[in-house]
Write a protein that holds these residues in place. Structure first.
Motif, mmCIF file in Angstrom:
data_model
loop_
_atom_site.group_PDB
_atom_site.id
_atom_site.type_symbol
_atom_site.label_atom_id
_atom_site.label_comp_id
_atom_site.label_asym_id
_atom_site.label_seq_id
_atom_site.Cartn_x
_atom_site.Cartn_y
_atom_site.Cartn_z
ATOM 1 N N ALA A 1 -19.562 44.445 51.972
ATOM 2 C CA ALA A 1 -18.958 44.468 53.305
ATOM 3 C C ALA A 1 -20.003 44.435 54.403
ATOM 4 N N LEU A 2 -21.213 44.909 54.120
ATOM 5 C CA LEU A 2 -22.286 44.943 55.113
ATOM 6 C C LEU A 2 -23.291 43.816 54.919
ATOM 7 N N ALA A 3 -22.971 42.880 54.023
ATOM 8 C CA ALA A 3 -23.851 41.740 53.732
ATOM 9 C C ALA A 3 -25.219 42.201 53.250
ATOM 10 N N LEU A 4 -25.224 43.187 52.374
ATOM 11 C CA LEU A 4 -26.462 43.720 51.816
ATOM 12 C C LEU A 4 -26.537 43.403 50.324
ATOM 13 N N THR A 5 -27.757 43.190 49.843
ATOM 14 C CA THR A 5 -28.005 42.964 48.426
ATOM 15 C C THR A 5 -28.631 44.211 47.827
ATOM 16 N N LEU A 6 -28.099 44.671 46.705
ATOM 17 C CA LEU A 6 -28.621 45.859 46.052
ATOM 18 C C LEU A 6 -29.668 45.485 44.999
ATOM 19 N N VAL A 7 -30.685 46.334 44.906
ATOM 20 C CA VAL A 7 -31.745 46.161 43.906
ATOM 21 C C VAL A 7 -31.807 47.447 43.072
ATOM 22 N N PRO A 8 -30.969 47.573 42.028
ATOM 23 C CA PRO A 8 -30.961 48.799 41.220
ATOM 24 C C PRO A 8 -32.220 48.924 40.365
ATOM 25 N N ALA A 9 -32.719 50.150 40.264
ATOM 26 C CA ALA A 9 -33.867 50.435 39.405
ATOM 27 C C ALA A 9 -33.596 51.751 38.682
ATOM 28 N N GLU A 10 -33.627 51.724 37.362
ATOM 29 C CA GLU A 10 -33.308 52.902 36.565
ATOM 30 C C GLU A 10 -34.498 53.853 36.480
ATOM 31 N N ALA A 11 -34.179 55.159 36.522
ATOM 32 C CA ALA A 11 -35.213 56.183 36.345
ATOM 33 C C ALA A 11 -34.549 57.441 35.798
ATOM 34 N N GLY A 12 -34.718 57.689 34.531
ATOM 35 C CA GLY A 12 -34.137 58.874 33.912
ATOM 36 C C GLY A 12 -35.072 60.062 33.896
ATOM 37 N N GLY A 13 -36.268 59.886 34.478
ATOM 38 C CA GLY A 13 -37.242 60.964 34.523
ATOM 39 C C GLY A 13 -38.478 60.536 35.281
ATOM 40 N N PRO A 14 -39.398 61.453 35.536
ATOM 41 C CA PRO A 14 -40.569 61.146 36.359
ATOM 42 C C PRO A 14 -41.500 60.115 35.747
ATOM 43 N N ASP A 15 -41.496 59.987 34.419
ATOM 44 C CA ASP A 15 -42.399 59.058 33.756
ATOM 45 C C ASP A 15 -42.026 57.599 34.008
ATOM 46 N N ILE A 16 -40.826 57.361 34.506
ATOM 47 C CA ILE A 16 -40.374 55.973 34.727
ATOM 48 C C ILE A 16 -40.392 55.620 36.222
ATOM 49 N N LEU A 17 -40.749 56.558 37.077
ATOM 50 C CA LEU A 17 -40.677 56.313 38.513
ATOM 51 C C LEU A 17 -41.604 55.182 38.963
ATOM 52 N N GLU A 18 -42.830 55.154 38.443
ATOM 53 C CA GLU A 18 -43.766 54.093 38.843
ATOM 54 C C GLU A 18 -43.186 52.723 38.524
ATOM 55 N N GLN A 19 -42.608 52.583 37.346
ATOM 56 C CA GLN A 19 -42.001 51.311 36.948
ATOM 57 C C GLN A 19 -40.812 50.976 37.844
ATOM 58 N N ALA A 20 -40.000 51.981 38.176
ATOM 59 C CA ALA A 20 -38.827 51.750 39.018
ATOM 60 C C ALA A 20 -39.242 51.281 40.413
ATOM 61 N N PHE A 21 -40.258 51.930 40.983
ATOM 62 C CA PHE A 21 -40.722 51.517 42.309
ATOM 63 C C PHE A 21 -41.338 50.122 42.264
ATOM 64 N N ALA A 22 -42.053 49.810 41.186
ATOM 65 C CA ALA A 22 -42.631 48.472 41.047
ATOM 66 C C ALA A 22 -41.537 47.412 41.028
ATOM 67 N N THR A 23 -40.439 47.723 40.347
ATOM 68 C CA THR A 23 -39.305 46.794 40.299
ATOM 69 C C THR A 23 -38.733 46.564 41.696
ATOM 70 N N MET A 24 -38.512 47.649 42.447
ATOM 71 C CA MET A 24 -37.926 47.505 43.781
ATOM 72 C C MET A 24 -38.847 46.750 44.727
ATOM 73 N N VAL A 25 -40.142 47.019 44.650
ATOM 74 C CA VAL A 25 -41.098 46.311 45.509
ATOM 75 C C VAL A 25 -41.142 44.832 45.135
ATOM 76 N N ARG A 26 -41.172 44.544 43.849
ATOM 77 C CA ARG A 26 -41.204 43.154 43.384
ATOM 78 C C ARG A 26 -39.953 42.393 43.831
ATOM 79 N N GLU A 27 -38.813 43.092 43.834
ATOM 80 C CA GLU A 27 -37.549 42.460 44.231
ATOM 81 C C GLU A 27 -37.321 42.531 45.745
ATOM 82 N N ARG A 28 -38.358 42.903 46.494
ATOM 83 C CA ARG A 28 -38.353 42.886 47.965
ATOM 84 C C ARG A 28 -37.328 43.837 48.591
ATOM 85 N N ALA A 29 -37.148 44.989 47.984
ATOM 86 C CA ALA A 29 -36.296 46.003 48.606
ATOM 87 C C ALA A 29 -36.959 46.484 49.891
#
Length: 323
Positions: free
Chosen positions: A186-214
């Motif tokens: 409704a707001l013409a926004l694109t979502l970039v989901p990144a999974e993180a089930g714990g602190p050990d995956i946060l770096e990977q999740a942020f890398a995904t969002m940055v790569r996908e231009r969030a």
């Protein structure tokens, strides 16, 4: 924006109620975080009991157990609390409620905070919970996610891509993602989901969002990510992602803003459920209540670090501004 700064909840005070006949009641309090991380909620719950005529340490004893962020300890802590012969257990997250439910089907459990309690299997329905669980839902409805996206859009008019940090192990997140996709469309926004089930995956999740231009970050709060909100806040600033989540503690941890329930208010009001159970009410007959008080919290320190000039209109909507 009608929900912003919503009217404070009204609830019965001690002056309206006759104190139960028993001399001492025992409450188990189960938290996934540390005492320091949840101190505001602890104090609010005790304040709620005092307002109803209870004297903590005298006619009501509270057995506190904190997992200190180690979710693997919850089962043992819940079993320990249940074995103390408490009259009721107060839980603050879905994870603590599940642990308490596995530990006992007889002792009443009051959820001070729960996400999608029906779909999560904590209660049969909001109106008739059944079983030994009742309390508060933290979800006011799907519209809350749309409001959070609207705030981000108001702050960054050119916003088009929103990073979503979420824990796939937290069952209510599937429903949350569905409502977010509808609000984003409704707001013409694109979502970039990144999974993180714990602190050990946060770096990977942020890398995904940055790569996908969030351009911004919205965190779907759960017990795990809440416990690591400080780290997430630091990583969001480092990656130049203005972040938003559900409760004030996120903004205090360095997120740009938070919008959602007043969590201490729900812990305070949870004392009314405890009081009713002390007086003989069955938890399965007490309807689960939705939140009635919301707050918008803005962190101007984070705004400055990110080079964001907060629009005056957004600042006027804020309930709390962190200078």
């Amino acid at each position: 924006m009608g929900l912003i700064g919503g009217a404070a909840a009204t609830w019965p005070l001690g002056a309206h109620a006759q104190q139960p006949a028993r001399s001492v009641y025992r409450v188990g309090y189960l938290a996934s975080a540390s005492r320091e991380q949840t101190l505001r909620n602890v104090r609010a719950f005790e304040e709620g009991l005092r307002s109803l005529g209870y004297r903590v340490g005298e006619n009501v004893v509270i057995e506190y157990r904190f997992a200190d962020g180690d979710m693997g300890r919850l089962a043992a802590l819940a079993t320990e609390v249940a074995g103390l012969g408490v009259d009721v257990i107060v839980s603050g997250t879905n994870a603590t409620t599940v642990a308490a439910m596995k530990a006992t089907r007889a002792i009443p459990i009051v959820m001070a905070n729960s996400a999608e309690p029906v779909s999560a299997g904590l209660v049969a329905s909001l109106a008739r919970p059944g079983g030994n669980v009742t309390g508060f839902s933290s979800e006011p409805g799907d519209e809350i996610n749309g409001k959070r996206l609207e705030f981000l859009k108001d702050i960054l008019p050119n916003l088009s891509r929103v990073g979503i940090l979420w824990n796939p192990d937290f069952a209510p997140n599937q429903d949350r993602l569905t409502s977010l996709r509808e609000a984003a469309q409704a707001l013409a926004l694109t979502l970039v989901p990144a999974e993180a089930g714990g602190p050990d995956i946060l770096e990977q999740a942020f890398a995904t969002m940055v790569r996908e231009r969030a351009q911004v970050l919205l965190v779907l709060s759960d017990g795990v990510l809440f416990n690591h909100r400080g780290l997430i806040g630091v990583m969001a600033v480092r990656n130049r992602l203005p972040a938003i989540s559900a409760v004030r503690e996120y903004a205090e941890a360095g997120f740009l803003l938070s919008y959602g329930i007043d969590l201490p208010d729900q812990f305070r009001r949870s004392a009314t459920f405890v009081d009713k159970i002390f007086r003989g009410a069955k938890p399965g007959d007490l309807p689960v209540e939705r939140p009635t008080k919301y707050e918008l919290v803005i962190n101007l320190q984070t705004a400055k670090a990110l080079g964001i000039n907060m629009p005056p209109t957004v600042l006027t909507w804020a309930d709390v501004v962190i200078e």
